[in-house]
Design an enzyme around this catalytic site. Structure first.
Site, PDB file in Angstrom:
ATOM      1  N   SER A   8      18.411  24.398  -3.251  1.00 60.44           N
ATOM      2  CA  SER A   8      18.067  24.212  -4.577  1.00 60.44           C
ATOM      3  C   SER A   8      16.607  23.806  -5.162  1.00 60.44           C
ATOM      4  O   SER A   8      16.123  22.883  -4.399  1.00 60.44           O
ATOM      5  CB  SER A   8      19.024  23.047  -5.222  1.00 60.44           C
ATOM      6  OG  SER A   8      18.618  22.748  -6.466  1.00 60.44           O
ATOM      7  N   HIS A  33      18.858  28.753  -5.174  1.00 56.46           N
ATOM      8  CA  HIS A  33      19.677  28.241  -6.203  1.00 56.46           C
ATOM      9  C   HIS A  33      18.484  27.716  -7.385  1.00 56.46           C
ATOM     10  O   HIS A  33      17.736  26.690  -7.003  1.00 56.46           O
ATOM     11  CB  HIS A  33      20.516  27.179  -5.925  1.00 56.46           C
ATOM     12  CG  HIS A  33      21.470  26.423  -6.813  1.00 56.46           C
ATOM     13  ND1 HIS A  33      22.420  26.989  -7.398  1.00 56.46           N
ATOM     14  CD2 HIS A  33      21.537  25.359  -7.691  1.00 56.46           C
ATOM     15  CE1 HIS A  33      23.069  26.419  -8.257  1.00 56.46           C
ATOM     16  NE2 HIS A  33      22.491  25.515  -8.554  1.00 56.46           N
ATOM     17  N   ASP A  35      17.925  25.714 -10.887  1.00 51.02           N
ATOM     18  CA  ASP A  35      18.434  24.875 -12.166  1.00 51.02           C
ATOM     19  C   ASP A  35      17.838  24.730 -13.318  1.00 51.02           C
ATOM     20  O   ASP A  35      16.740  24.295 -13.130  1.00 51.02           O
ATOM     21  CB  ASP A  35      18.929  23.435 -11.524  1.00 51.02           C
ATOM     22  CG  ASP A  35      19.845  23.339 -10.431  1.00 51.02           C
ATOM     23  OD1 ASP A  35      20.957  23.705 -10.583  1.00 51.02           O
ATOM     24  OD2 ASP A  35      19.490  22.659  -9.238  1.00 51.02           O
ATOM     25  N   MET A  37      17.649  23.247 -17.011  1.00 51.63           N
ATOM     26  CA  MET A  37      18.213  22.285 -17.764  1.00 51.63           C
ATOM     27  C   MET A  37      17.647  22.074 -19.083  1.00 51.63           C
ATOM     28  O   MET A  37      16.296  22.137 -19.087  1.00 51.63           O
ATOM     29  CB  MET A  37      18.212  20.770 -16.940  1.00 51.63           C
ATOM     30  CG  MET A  37      18.846  20.899 -15.695  1.00 51.63           C
ATOM     31  SD  MET A  37      18.377  19.118 -14.825  1.00 51.63           S
ATOM     32  CE  MET A  37      19.226  19.613 -13.207  1.00 51.63           C
ATOM     33  N   HIS A  66      21.531  28.652 -12.168  1.00 52.44           N
ATOM     34  CA  HIS A  66      22.549  27.672 -12.964  1.00 52.44           C
ATOM     35  C   HIS A  66      22.132  26.992 -14.118  1.00 52.44           C
ATOM     36  O   HIS A  66      21.222  26.272 -14.249  1.00 52.44           O
ATOM     37  CB  HIS A  66      22.916  26.557 -11.951  1.00 52.44           C
ATOM     38  CG  HIS A  66      23.899  25.469 -12.215  1.00 52.44           C
ATOM     39  ND1 HIS A  66      23.948  24.225 -11.599  1.00 52.44           N
ATOM     40  CD2 HIS A  66      24.696  25.408 -13.134  1.00 52.44           C
ATOM     41  CE1 HIS A  66      24.986  23.759 -12.137  1.00 52.44           C
ATOM     42  NE2 HIS A  66      25.014  24.145 -13.035  1.00 52.44           N
ATOM     43  N   MET A  68      22.237  24.959 -17.428  1.00 52.60           N
ATOM     44  CA  MET A  68      22.834  23.485 -17.844  1.00 52.60           C
ATOM     45  C   MET A  68      22.073  23.470 -19.076  1.00 52.60           C
ATOM     46  O   MET A  68      21.624  22.703 -19.193  1.00 52.60           O
ATOM     47  CB  MET A  68      22.609  22.429 -16.619  1.00 52.60           C
ATOM     48  CG  MET A  68      23.264  22.246 -15.625  1.00 52.60           C
ATOM     49  SD  MET A  68      22.631  21.476 -14.101  1.00 52.60           S
ATOM     50  CE  MET A  68      21.591  22.810 -13.448  1.00 52.60           C
ATOM     51  N   MET A 137      30.989  21.760  -9.453  1.00 52.05           N
ATOM     52  CA  MET A 137      30.020  20.532  -9.764  1.00 52.05           C
ATOM     53  C   MET A 137      30.623  19.225  -8.956  1.00 52.05           C
ATOM     54  O   MET A 137      31.304  18.634  -9.126  1.00 52.05           O
ATOM     55  CB  MET A 137      29.641  20.062 -11.083  1.00 52.05           C
ATOM     56  CG  MET A 137      28.906  21.043 -11.729  1.00 52.05           C
ATOM     57  SD  MET A 137      27.471  21.679 -10.945  1.00 52.05           S
ATOM     58  CE  MET A 137      26.262  20.211 -10.669  1.00 52.05           C
ATOM     59  N   GLY A 142      22.404  17.428 -13.566  1.00 50.53           N
ATOM     60  CA  GLY A 142      21.445  16.871 -14.326  1.00 50.53           C
ATOM     61  C   GLY A 142      20.293  16.318 -13.460  1.00 50.53           C
ATOM     62  O   GLY A 142      19.101  16.277 -13.797  1.00 50.53           O
ATOM     63  N   PHE A 143      20.682  16.028 -12.143  1.00 50.16           N
ATOM     64  CA  PHE A 143      19.573  15.497 -11.152  1.00 50.16           C
ATOM     65  C   PHE A 143      20.030  15.625  -9.688  1.00 50.16           C
ATOM     66  O   PHE A 143      21.160  15.850  -9.478  1.00 50.16           O
ATOM     67  CB  PHE A 143      19.728  13.989 -11.363  1.00 50.16           C
ATOM     68  CG  PHE A 143      19.400  13.531 -12.617  1.00 50.16           C
ATOM     69  CD1 PHE A 143      17.911  13.257 -13.114  1.00 50.16           C
ATOM     70  CD2 PHE A 143      20.197  12.925 -13.500  1.00 50.16           C
ATOM     71  CE1 PHE A 143      17.855  13.035 -14.430  1.00 50.16           C
ATOM     72  CE2 PHE A 143      20.050  12.757 -15.010  1.00 50.16           C
ATOM     73  CZ  PHE A 143      18.702  12.540 -15.354  1.00 50.16           C
ATOM     74  N   GLY A 144      19.078  15.932  -8.937  1.00 51.37           N
ATOM     75  CA  GLY A 144      19.086  16.218  -7.538  1.00 51.37           C
ATOM     76  C   GLY A 144      19.218  14.578  -6.811  1.00 51.37           C
ATOM     77  O   GLY A 144      19.095  13.615  -7.741  1.00 51.37           O
ATOM     78  N   GLY A 145      19.884  14.704  -5.613  1.00 53.23           N
ATOM     79  CA  GLY A 145      19.949  13.510  -4.803  1.00 53.23           C
ATOM     80  C   GLY A 145      21.098  12.533  -5.139  1.00 53.23           C
ATOM     81  O   GLY A 145      20.986  11.448  -4.968  1.00 53.23           O
ATOM     82  N   ASP A 175      28.057  22.244  -5.495  1.00 55.72           N
ATOM     83  CA  ASP A 175      26.920  22.082  -6.074  1.00 55.72           C
ATOM     84  C   ASP A 175      26.767  20.601  -6.220  1.00 55.72           C
ATOM     85  O   ASP A 175      27.272  20.232  -7.356  1.00 55.72           O
ATOM     86  CB  ASP A 175      26.416  22.923  -7.343  1.00 55.72           C
ATOM     87  CG  ASP A 175      24.787  22.632  -7.700  1.00 55.72           C
ATOM     88  OD1 ASP A 175      24.353  21.841  -6.954  1.00 55.72           O
ATOM     89  OD2 ASP A 175      24.477  23.194  -8.935  1.00 55.72           O
ATOM     90  N   GLY A 176      26.026  19.922  -5.606  1.00 55.48           N
ATOM     91  CA  GLY A 176      25.733  18.235  -5.637  1.00 55.48           C
ATOM     92  C   GLY A 176      26.151  17.480  -4.663  1.00 55.48           C
ATOM     93  O   GLY A 176      27.360  17.527  -4.153  1.00 55.48           O
ATOM     94  N   GLY A 177      25.159  16.880  -3.948  1.00 57.82           N
ATOM     95  CA  GLY A 177      25.549  15.926  -2.759  1.00 57.82           C
ATOM     96  C   GLY A 177      25.951  16.475  -1.752  1.00 57.82           C
ATOM     97  O   GLY A 177      26.528  15.640  -0.796  1.00 57.82           O
ATOM     98  N   GLY A 197      19.996  20.632  -2.294  1.00 61.06           N
ATOM     99  CA  GLY A 197      18.583  20.249  -2.803  1.00 61.06           C
ATOM    100  C   GLY A 197      17.970  19.281  -1.863  1.00 61.06           C
ATOM    101  O   GLY A 197      17.035  19.678  -0.644  1.00 61.06           O
TER     102      GLY A 197
HETATM  103  C1  DX5 Z   1      22.433  19.079 -10.352  1.00 62.77           C
HETATM  104  C2  DX5 Z   1      22.070  20.625  -9.729  1.00 62.77           C
HETATM  105  C3  DX5 Z   1      22.046  20.685  -8.623  1.00 62.77           C
HETATM  106  C4  DX5 Z   1      21.040  19.808  -7.658  1.00 62.77           C
HETATM  107  C5  DX5 Z   1      21.731  19.646  -6.369  1.00 62.77           C
HETATM  108  O1  DX5 Z   1      22.486  19.197 -11.651  1.00 62.77           O
HETATM  109  O2  DX5 Z   1      22.991  21.481 -10.488  1.00 62.77           O
HETATM  110  O3  DX5 Z   1      22.051  22.142  -8.068  1.00 62.77           O
HETATM  111  O4  DX5 Z   1      19.701  20.575  -7.401  1.00 62.77           O
HETATM  112  O5  DX5 Z   1      21.099  19.003  -5.675  1.00 62.77           O
HETATM  113  P1  DX5 Z   1      21.357  18.006  -4.423  1.00 62.77           P
HETATM  114  O6  DX5 Z   1      21.905  18.818  -3.248  1.00 62.77           O
HETATM  115  O7  DX5 Z   1      19.972  17.055  -3.885  1.00 62.77           O
HETATM  116  O8  DX5 Z   1      22.411  17.125  -4.830  1.00 62.77           O
HETATM  117 ZN    ZN Z   2      22.646  23.733  -9.701  1.00 66.40          ZN
END
Ligand code: DX5
Ligand code: ZN
Length: 222
Positions: A8, A33, A35, A37, A66, A68, A137, A142-145, A175-177, A197
């Site tokens: 990501s 990937h 994102d 937003m 993706h 959002m 999801m 909304g956020f990475g990490g 997608d996510g975590g 990501g």
């Molecule tokens: C979150 C995004 C993800 C994000 C994943 O809203 O859609 O694609 O970048 O990041 P990680 O892998 O850090 O959770």
């Molecule tokens: Zn995403």
């Protein structure tokens, strides 16, 4: 089919984007990937069309975009022009989802639908044959990490069964975590595409980390 890994871009260094795109080019990753937003559908604003066009100039692998954003149907052709290969919209943001996914396919892209953590997978039962990918999801978008939501495993299993029943070629993306500690169990549950990501971009060696995420023989016990 071997699973895919899609780093990501949200976690890349935006001031060194070309460098990070080239790192993904030379890694074993399958897709980028990306994102998008809008600050309305999700409480964050990331990047938009000009940045995707710039990534496309250097990317040697498909762009998995993706969205959002609210009313994603307004921008389908713009994202095609910017270079999207797979375009994913949120079910929760799409009133006429059937029309939207067909418009994505008619524009020449693969159509994906993303589900927020609270959205049951059976909301897709009438549309499974019309789409190429479901993005499950595993965090609130909304956020990475963020921390992985454990309920995701049962959603993936249910979706895999639903897809088998309609004999459709559907990719299940998570997608996510996603981390080196949970990816093998996600593959066991039926995932086809792993988005990562934070796990990739905070690693000392991102290329080696992508290689590990590609290795499905990794035991879930180790
Ligand atoms: C979150 C995004 C993800 C994000 C994943 O809203 O859609 O694609 O970048 O990041 P990680 O892998 O850090 O959770
Ligand atoms: Zn995403």
């Amino acid at each position: 089919m071997k699973h895919k890994v899609a780093p990501s871009i949200l976690s890349a260094d935006f001031a060194n984007l070309q460098r990070d795109v080239e790192m993904i080019n030379r890694s074993e990753a399958d897709w980028f990937h990306v994102d998008v937003m809008d600050g309305v559908f999700v409480p964050n604003i990331s990047l938009g069309l000009p940045v995707i066009s710039a990534i496309k100039k250097h990317a040697q692998k498909p762009l998995d975009v993706h969205l959002m954003i609210v009313q994603p149907e307004r921008y389908i052709n713009d994202f095609k022009k910017a270079g999207a290969d797979i375009l994913t919209v949120h079910l929760e943001a799409s009133i006429h989802l059937h029309r939207t996914v067909h418009a994505i396919r008619e524009a020449g892209m693969k159509a994906g639908v993303a589900l927020n953590p609270h959205t049951p997978v059976n909301t897709l039962s009438e549309i499974l044959r019309d789409i190429d990918l479901v993005c499950v999801m595993s965090v609130n978008p909304g956020f990475g990490g963020q921390k992985f939501i454990e309920n995701t495993y049962s959603k993936v299993r249910e979706l895999r069964t639903m897809a088998g029943n309609v004999e459709t070629e559907l990719l299940i993306e998570i997608d996510g975590g996603v981390t080196l500690n949970n990816y093998a169990e996600l593959l066991e549950a039926g995932a086809d595409v792993l988005v990562a990501g934070n796990t990739v971009f905070t690693a000392d060696d991102p290329v080696a980390t992508i290689q590990k995420l590609k290795n499905s023989s990794h035991s879930i016990l180790t």
